[in-house]
Design a protein around this motif. Structure first.
Motif, PDB file in Angstrom:
ATOM      1  N   ASN A 113       0.827  -1.215   0.000  1.00 45.61           N
ATOM      2  CA  ASN A 113       0.000   0.000   0.000  1.00 45.61           C
ATOM      3  C   ASN A 113       0.860   1.263   0.000  1.00 45.61           C
ATOM      4  O   ASN A 113       0.528   2.252  -0.676  1.00 45.61           O
ATOM      5  CB  ASN A 113      -0.918   0.007   1.224  1.00 45.61           C
ATOM      6  CG  ASN A 113      -2.024  -1.031   1.121  1.00 45.61           C
ATOM      7  OD1 ASN A 113      -2.331  -1.523   0.031  1.00 45.61           O
ATOM      8  ND2 ASN A 113      -2.616  -1.386   2.250  1.00 45.61           N
ATOM      9  N   THR A 114       1.960   1.235   0.738  1.00 48.33           N
ATOM     10  CA  THR A 114       2.843   2.405   0.761  1.00 48.33           C
ATOM     11  C   THR A 114       3.507   2.594  -0.587  1.00 48.33           C
ATOM     12  O   THR A 114       3.631   3.726  -1.085  1.00 48.33           O
ATOM     13  CB  THR A 114       3.912   2.247   1.865  1.00 48.33           C
ATOM     14  OG1 THR A 114       3.256   2.034   3.126  1.00 48.33           O
ATOM     15  CG2 THR A 114       4.778   3.488   1.963  1.00 48.33           C
TER      16      THR A 114
ATOM     17  N   SER B 158       1.181   4.249  -2.961  1.00 55.96           N
ATOM     18  CA  SER B 158       1.081   5.693  -2.756  1.00 55.96           C
ATOM     19  C   SER B 158       2.264   6.426  -3.384  1.00 55.96           C
ATOM     20  O   SER B 158       2.182   7.631  -3.655  1.00 55.96           O
ATOM     21  CB  SER B 158       1.001   6.011  -1.253  1.00 55.96           C
ATOM     22  OG  SER B 158       2.252   5.817  -0.618  1.00 55.96           O
TER      23      SER B 158
ATOM     24  N   THR C  87       7.179   8.026   4.097  1.00 60.28           N
ATOM     25  CA  THR C  87       5.739   8.014   3.865  1.00 60.28           C
ATOM     26  C   THR C  87       4.977   7.449   5.060  1.00 60.28           C
ATOM     27  O   THR C  87       3.879   7.915   5.398  1.00 60.28           O
ATOM     28  CB  THR C  87       5.411   7.186   2.605  1.00 60.28           C
ATOM     29  OG1 THR C  87       6.123   7.743   1.488  1.00 60.28           O
ATOM     30  CG2 THR C  87       3.924   7.210   2.304  1.00 60.28           C
TER      31      THR C  87
END
Length: 232
Positions: A24-25, A28, A79
Motif C-alpha cells: 500500500n505504501t 502511494s 511516507t
C-alpha cells in the motif's frame, strides 16, 4: 518489541500485515508490487511459515527506473514513519540498511521487509497480466518462484559463509514442498512457460537450466524436471 512468533498461525498473519503495508505504501509512491520468496511459497500452499516479506517493487511502466532500493526504502520510511524504520546491516562493510515494519497493536512485533527492484536476482519487470492473485495478494508466477528458489539454493550452497550455506537446506525444503503442490506443478507441465521473456530472461534461463540439471542429479528427480520442460 518481539519478532513475529514462530508458529504458522501467528507468524504468517504478521508477515501478511507487513506485506500489505509495504504494498500500500509503494502504491502511494506510484509503484505496483508483487510478492516473492517465503511468503509467496506460503500463499501457494507450502507449509513453512514465512519469516519476512519479500517485495518486488514495479516502477510505473511509462517511467524509466532511476531509483535504487535504498532510495525506495527511504521513501517508504518517510511516507509511513510510524510503522517503517531501517537499521544497519549486520555486515560492517555493507552500504545498505535493513527495512523493518512494526505493528501498532497492543502486542507489538516487527518483521523484516526486503524491497527489490527489477533486474536484481534476475527478477523481471513483471507485466500486470502475469501477476497471480492469491487471497488478495499479488504474487509472482509459480514457475518463476520455483526457479527463484532454485537460484537461492544454488547461491547459498556454494557460499563460503556458514550462515548462508546453512540456508541452502531450507531452500531445498522449499523447492521440494513447491514440487509437492500437484495442481500448480501440473499447470507448469501443461504450459511450459519458459520461453516467456516477459518473465524469464534468456540469461536467467541459461543459468536455470544448469541449476535444474545439477539439482536433478543430486536428488534423482530427473523425470519430474523433464515433465516440467527441462532437458536433463
Amino acid at each position: 518489541m518481539r519478532p513475529c512468533a514462530q508458529k504458522l498461525d501467528t507468524q504468517t498473519p504478521c508477515v501478511k500485515e507487513a506485506a500489505t503495508a509495504a504494498i500500500n505504501t509503494l502504491a502511494s509512491l506510484g509503484y505496483s508490487a508483487v510478492i516473492f520468496g517465503g511468503l509467496a511459497c506460503s500463499l501457494y500452499g507450502a507449509p513453512r511459515a514465512p519469516k519476512d516479506a519479500d517485495i518486488l517493487a514495479l516502477p510505473p511502466s511509462n517511467e524509466a527506473n532511476t531509483e535504487d532500493t535504498e532510495v525506495l526504502k527511504n521513501a517508504i520510511m518517510r511516507t509511513d514513519s510510524t510503522r517503517f524504520y531501517t537499521v544497519r546491516a549486520r555486515d560492517p562493510g555493507a552500504t545498505y540498511r535493513v527495512l523493518y515494519f512494526r505493528s501498532d497493536g497492543h502486542e507489538p512485533w516487527k518483521c523484516k521487509v526486503d524491497i527489490l527492484l527489477p533486474g536484481i536476482l534476475h527478477l523481471p519487470a513483471l507485466p500486470t497480466a502475469r501477476i497471480v492473485w492469491i487471497e488478495g495478494f499479488p504474487v509472482i508466477p509459480f514457475a518463476l518462484l520455483l526457479l527463484q528458489k532454485l537460484q537461492a539454493y544454488d547461491d547459498h550452497r556454494h557460499s563460503r559463509e556458514q550462515h548462508k550455506f546453512t540456508r541452502s537446506q531450507q531452500d531445498e525444503e522449499d523447492i521440494n514442498k513447491l514440487l509437492d503442490i500437484r495442481e500448480r506443478v501440473l499447470e507448469v507441465i501443461q504450459e511450459h512457460p519458459w520461453h516467456d521473456r516477459a518473465v524469464f530472461s534468456e540469461e536467467f534461463m541459461t543459468l536455470s537450466r544448469k541449476r535444474v540439471a545439477e539439482y536433478a542429479r543430486i536428488f534423482i528427480e530427473t523425470w519430474l524436471w523433464r515433465d516440467l520442460g527441462f532437458t536433463i
